[in-house]
Design a protein around this motif. Sequence first.
Motif, PDB file in Angstrom:
ATOM      1  N   GLU A 146       0.847  -1.165   0.115  1.00 49.86           N
ATOM      2  CA  GLU A 146      -0.258  -0.115   0.019  1.00 49.86           C
ATOM      3  C   GLU A 146       0.847   1.277   0.012  1.00 49.86           C
ATOM      4  OE1 GLU A 146      -3.742  -0.144   2.561  1.00 49.86           O
ATOM      5  OE2 GLU A 146      -2.386  -1.512   3.756  1.00 49.86           O
ATOM      6  N   LEU A 147       0.848   1.935  -1.122  1.00 44.86           N
ATOM      7  CA  LEU A 147       1.752   3.036  -1.018  1.00 44.86           C
ATOM      8  C   LEU A 147       1.108   4.328  -1.099  1.00 44.86           C
ATOM      9  CD1 LEU A 147       4.068   2.023  -4.286  1.00 44.86           C
ATOM     10  CD2 LEU A 147       5.111   2.848  -2.322  1.00 44.86           C
ATOM     11  N   GLU A 148       1.877   5.227  -0.220  1.00 45.46           N
ATOM     12  CA  GLU A 148       1.093   6.558  -0.067  1.00 45.46           C
ATOM     13  C   GLU A 148       2.267   7.736  -0.521  1.00 45.46           C
ATOM     14  OE1 GLU A 148      -0.988   5.560   4.258  1.00 45.46           O
ATOM     15  OE2 GLU A 148       0.971   6.622   4.367  1.00 45.46           O
ATOM     16  N   TYR A 149       1.645   8.831  -0.853  1.00 43.69           N
ATOM     17  CA  TYR A 149       2.608   9.686  -1.598  1.00 43.69           C
ATOM     18  C   TYR A 149       1.965  11.250  -1.235  1.00 43.69           C
ATOM     19  CZ  TYR A 149      -1.017   9.014  -5.250  1.00 43.69           C
ATOM     20  OH  TYR A 149      -2.118   9.013  -5.827  1.00 43.69           O
ATOM     21  N   TYR A 150       2.808  12.251  -1.709  1.00 40.02           N
ATOM     22  CA  TYR A 150       2.351  13.651  -1.518  1.00 40.02           C
ATOM     23  C   TYR A 150       2.501  14.163  -3.046  1.00 40.02           C
ATOM     24  CZ  TYR A 150       2.425  14.021   3.740  1.00 40.02           C
ATOM     25  OH  TYR A 150       2.050  14.004   4.721  1.00 40.02           O
ATOM     26  N   LEU A 151       1.398  14.856  -3.162  1.00 36.82           N
ATOM     27  CA  LEU A 151       1.269  15.432  -4.585  1.00 36.82           C
ATOM     28  C   LEU A 151       1.167  17.116  -4.654  1.00 36.82           C
ATOM     29  CD1 LEU A 151       0.516  14.820  -7.561  1.00 36.82           C
ATOM     30  CD2 LEU A 151      -1.819  14.964  -7.125  1.00 36.82           C
ATOM     31  N   PHE A 152       2.002  17.757  -5.503  1.00 37.53           N
ATOM     32  CA  PHE A 152       2.261  18.983  -5.280  1.00 37.53           C
ATOM     33  C   PHE A 152       1.710  19.493  -6.654  1.00 37.53           C
ATOM     34  CE2 PHE A 152       5.293  17.024  -2.306  1.00 37.53           C
ATOM     35  CZ  PHE A 152       4.821  17.766  -1.282  1.00 37.53           C
ATOM     36  N   GLU A 153       1.313  21.135  -6.552  1.00 31.57           N
ATOM     37  CA  GLU A 153       1.177  21.673  -7.910  1.00 31.57           C
ATOM     38  C   GLU A 153       2.379  22.240  -8.428  1.00 31.57           C
ATOM     39  OE1 GLU A 153      -1.324  24.912  -6.630  1.00 31.57           O
ATOM     40  OE2 GLU A 153      -2.983  23.586  -5.992  1.00 31.57           O
ATOM     41  N   ASN A 154       3.513  22.180  -7.916  1.00 30.84           N
ATOM     42  CA  ASN A 154       4.825  22.413  -8.608  1.00 30.84           C
ATOM     43  C   ASN A 154       5.349  21.204  -9.455  1.00 30.84           C
ATOM     44  OD1 ASN A 154       4.770  23.136  -5.458  1.00 30.84           O
ATOM     45  ND2 ASN A 154       5.728  25.078  -6.330  1.00 30.84           N
ATOM     46  N   SER A 155       5.857  21.634 -10.454  1.00 30.89           N
ATOM     47  CA  SER A 155       6.612  20.672 -11.314  1.00 30.89           C
ATOM     48  C   SER A 155       7.860  20.216 -10.780  1.00 30.89           C
ATOM     49  CB  SER A 155       6.987  21.379 -12.662  1.00 30.89           C
ATOM     50  OG  SER A 155       7.897  22.265 -12.518  1.00 30.89           O
ATOM     51  N   TYR A 156       8.490  19.018 -11.050  1.00 31.72           N
ATOM     52  CA  TYR A 156       9.758  18.824 -10.561  1.00 31.72           C
ATOM     53  C   TYR A 156      10.831  19.608 -10.844  1.00 31.72           C
ATOM     54  CZ  TYR A 156       8.130  13.634  -9.616  1.00 31.72           C
ATOM     55  OH  TYR A 156       7.394  12.871  -9.054  1.00 31.72           O
ATOM     56  N   ARG A 157      10.748  20.424 -11.747  1.00 33.67           N
ATOM     57  CA  ARG A 157      11.925  21.424 -12.242  1.00 33.67           C
ATOM     58  C   ARG A 157      11.830  22.404 -11.352  1.00 33.67           C
ATOM     59  NH1 ARG A 157      15.791  22.318 -16.116  1.00 33.67           N
ATOM     60  NH2 ARG A 157      14.855  20.311 -17.359  1.00 33.67           N
ATOM     61  N   GLN A 158      10.570  22.908 -10.941  1.00 32.52           N
ATOM     62  CA  GLN A 158      10.245  24.121 -10.103  1.00 32.52           C
ATOM     63  C   GLN A 158      10.471  23.761  -8.930  1.00 32.52           C
ATOM     64  OE1 GLN A 158       6.059  24.478 -10.696  1.00 32.52           O
ATOM     65  NE2 GLN A 158       6.399  25.964 -12.648  1.00 32.52           N
ATOM     66  N   ALA A 159      10.356  22.431  -8.379  1.00 37.61           N
ATOM     67  CA  ALA A 159      10.585  22.157  -6.895  1.00 37.61           C
ATOM     68  C   ALA A 159      12.285  21.901  -6.814  1.00 37.61           C
ATOM     69  CB  ALA A 159       9.985  20.716  -6.614  1.00 37.61           C
ATOM     70  N   HIS A 160      12.809  21.494  -7.921  1.00 34.03           N
ATOM     71  CA  HIS A 160      14.271  21.581  -7.913  1.00 34.03           C
ATOM     72  C   HIS A 160      15.008  22.860  -7.727  1.00 34.03           C
ATOM     73  CE1 HIS A 160      18.313  20.081  -8.698  1.00 34.03           C
ATOM     74  NE2 HIS A 160      18.462  21.033  -9.644  1.00 34.03           N
ATOM     75  N   GLN A 161      14.484  23.675  -8.378  1.00 33.63           N
ATOM     76  CA  GLN A 161      14.924  25.186  -8.452  1.00 33.63           C
ATOM     77  C   GLN A 161      14.592  25.945  -7.057  1.00 33.63           C
ATOM     78  OE1 GLN A 161      12.855  26.771 -12.027  1.00 33.63           O
ATOM     79  NE2 GLN A 161      14.562  26.086 -13.265  1.00 33.63           N
ATOM     80  N   GLN A 162      13.492  25.481  -6.566  1.00 31.06           N
ATOM     81  CA  GLN A 162      13.283  26.027  -5.250  1.00 31.06           C
ATOM     82  C   GLN A 162      13.860  25.293  -3.959  1.00 31.06           C
ATOM     83  OE1 GLN A 162       8.861  26.949  -6.628  1.00 31.06           O
ATOM     84  NE2 GLN A 162       9.048  26.395  -4.424  1.00 31.06           N
ATOM     85  N   GLN A 163      14.810  24.209  -4.440  1.00 29.36           N
ATOM     86  CA  GLN A 163      15.484  23.573  -3.531  1.00 29.36           C
ATOM     87  C   GLN A 163      14.282  22.711  -2.621  1.00 29.36           C
ATOM     88  OE1 GLN A 163      18.495  25.973  -1.385  1.00 29.36           O
ATOM     89  NE2 GLN A 163      19.741  25.837  -3.161  1.00 29.36           N
ATOM     90  N   TYR A 164      13.228  22.160  -3.173  1.00 31.53           N
ATOM     91  CA  TYR A 164      12.081  21.634  -2.568  1.00 31.53           C
ATOM     92  C   TYR A 164      11.663  22.452  -1.401  1.00 31.53           C
ATOM     93  CZ  TYR A 164      14.239  18.221  -5.616  1.00 31.53           C
ATOM     94  OH  TYR A 164      14.799  17.815  -6.869  1.00 31.53           O
ATOM     95  N   GLN A 165      11.586  23.899  -1.242  1.00 31.50           N
ATOM     96  CA  GLN A 165      11.266  24.476  -0.130  1.00 31.50           C
ATOM     97  C   GLN A 165       9.919  25.288  -0.689  1.00 31.50           C
ATOM     98  OE1 GLN A 165      12.604  24.517   3.082  1.00 31.50           O
ATOM     99  NE2 GLN A 165      13.973  23.165   2.295  1.00 31.50           N
ATOM    100  N   ASP A 166       8.771  25.573   0.271  1.00 27.30           N
ATOM    101  CA  ASP A 166       7.835  26.231  -0.048  1.00 27.30           C
ATOM    102  C   ASP A 166       7.121  25.595  -1.258  1.00 27.30           C
ATOM    103  OD1 ASP A 166       8.650  28.060   2.105  1.00 27.30           O
ATOM    104  OD2 ASP A 166       9.999  29.128   0.581  1.00 27.30           O
ATOM    105  N   LEU A 167       6.979  24.663  -1.223  1.00 30.57           N
ATOM    106  CA  LEU A 167       6.210  23.632  -2.308  1.00 30.57           C
ATOM    107  C   LEU A 167       4.622  23.783  -2.035  1.00 30.57           C
ATOM    108  CD1 LEU A 167       8.315  20.332  -3.153  1.00 30.57           C
ATOM    109  CD2 LEU A 167       8.463  22.887  -4.151  1.00 30.57           C
ATOM    110  N   THR A 168       3.864  23.685  -2.859  1.00 28.61           N
ATOM    111  CA  THR A 168       2.452  23.910  -2.691  1.00 28.61           C
ATOM    112  C   THR A 168       1.771  22.496  -2.896  1.00 28.61           C
ATOM    113  OG1 THR A 168       2.362  26.122  -3.826  1.00 28.61           O
ATOM    114  CG2 THR A 168       0.165  24.977  -3.511  1.00 28.61           C
ATOM    115  N   PRO A 169       1.298  22.172  -1.849  1.00 25.17           N
ATOM    116  CA  PRO A 169       0.506  20.630  -1.891  1.00 25.17           C
ATOM    117  C   PRO A 169      -0.763  20.842  -2.690  1.00 25.17           C
ATOM    118  CG  PRO A 169       0.511  21.488   0.217  1.00 25.17           C
ATOM    119  CD  PRO A 169       1.284  22.480  -0.429  1.00 25.17           C
TER     120      PRO A 169
END
Length: 458
Positions: A146-169
């Motif tokens: 049973e896998l769980e995960y978190y989903l974000f409105e940011n793209s992977y590239r945006q998340a990387h550029q933001q150093q995975y900070q302040d993402l929008t779930p």
Amino acid sequence: MTYPGFLSSDELAQRVDDGTIETVIVGFTDHYGRLMGKRMDAEYYLDTVRKSGTHGCDYLLTTDMEMEPVPGYQYANWERGYGDFHLVPDPTSLRVADWLDKTALVLCDVHDEKTHGLVSVAPRSLLKKQVEAAQTMGLDCSAASELEYYLFENSYRQAHQQQYQDLTPVGYYLEDYHILQGTRTEKFTAAVRRHLKRSGIAVENSKGEWGLGQHELNVRYAEVLRMADNHVVYKQCLKEVADAMGLSLTFMAKYATDQAGSSSHLHISLWKDGQNAFVEDQAFGPVKGSDVFRWFLGGWIAHVPDVMPFYAPTVNSYKRFVDGSWAPTRLAWSYDNRTAGFRVVGHGPSLRIECRIPGADCNPYLAFAASLASGLDGIKNRIEPPACFEGDIYAAAHLPRVPYTLSEAVALFERSEFAKSTFGPEVVEHYTHYFHTEQKMYNTSVTDWERKRYFERI
């Protein structure tokens, strides 16, 4: 059990002829559980690869997360020249990759180029060895994760550029079981349900989970090796669909300090002659189960300290084990009790054991191999489980606790005679080095927590 989406070689050939399949991904997982491999022209796959396989560089079983070759492994190193291993497609895993255009996917066993035998340290090899051990005892294993995960409105590239900070779930309040919030994410979730179903993975349901933007999508149980394969395909599908939609998701065990962790609960039952071998009209606490059930449960619990890194393989894994957080912290079993590390559920043919220890960051081949090996040893040695615990296990301070850190867990694994006799000394040495490397990388890295705590006030 076969589901739509799987392909025989003849069916693949027909689809290649009619132009609906042009590419075949030939893949396997590294230690982290990441899908590695090559994209093959479909005609070349049919002409050559399905019969004779293909090659890959053996450094792929010795790299870190950044793909840097790590010194100190015996299996592959600079002194040995980083040669090739042989990727042998498992035809039973061949399926449509429905989320990709005109693409099929096949998973491979990793073979030694010289001996042509399985490479012992490859994750799928470890699980195949335990499946064979069960079969010699006349047992088959059914499993689910049973896998769980978190989903974000940011793209992977945006998340990387933001150093995975302040993402929008995708969620902004706790949404466990909420249909309204589930509806808001249906563009993504409905798409992956369809893709998984058309790729040979039978979907049961999806739902919001407890954290902000956290979700769970459950798939039907299968034979244990097939289930581990499905787990790998599931993660690849969800990541790639999210990427295509400009979203991102994470399978980290603990994404944020103040949010629930993401698990990969493992469900296992053993079968003999088409019947659930756990079932017998024999009272065992609140359960009617067989000796096989009781001893398998006993072995599974008893050997957690021996194989803990196979359930919790990263530094981050251990930050999930917090009392009152839905993640287990102590080694005990109970019937339908979510505070237990081992939760027995179902009855009759559906009777099974759920291990709630692994996080979503586990490599399914390693986690299932550890589970099956532990339970089979319990049957062989008639290991009795502790008494069934009733009540809040988080409050039971007298019970043995899961290891607090990766470092602690690896020390137990490295010393374990059970792990050495079950998986082989070379496997224990190889994975000990892998886990030590992961711990060392963390120990020498400066974190945001340190800067926030010490930059001004030290």
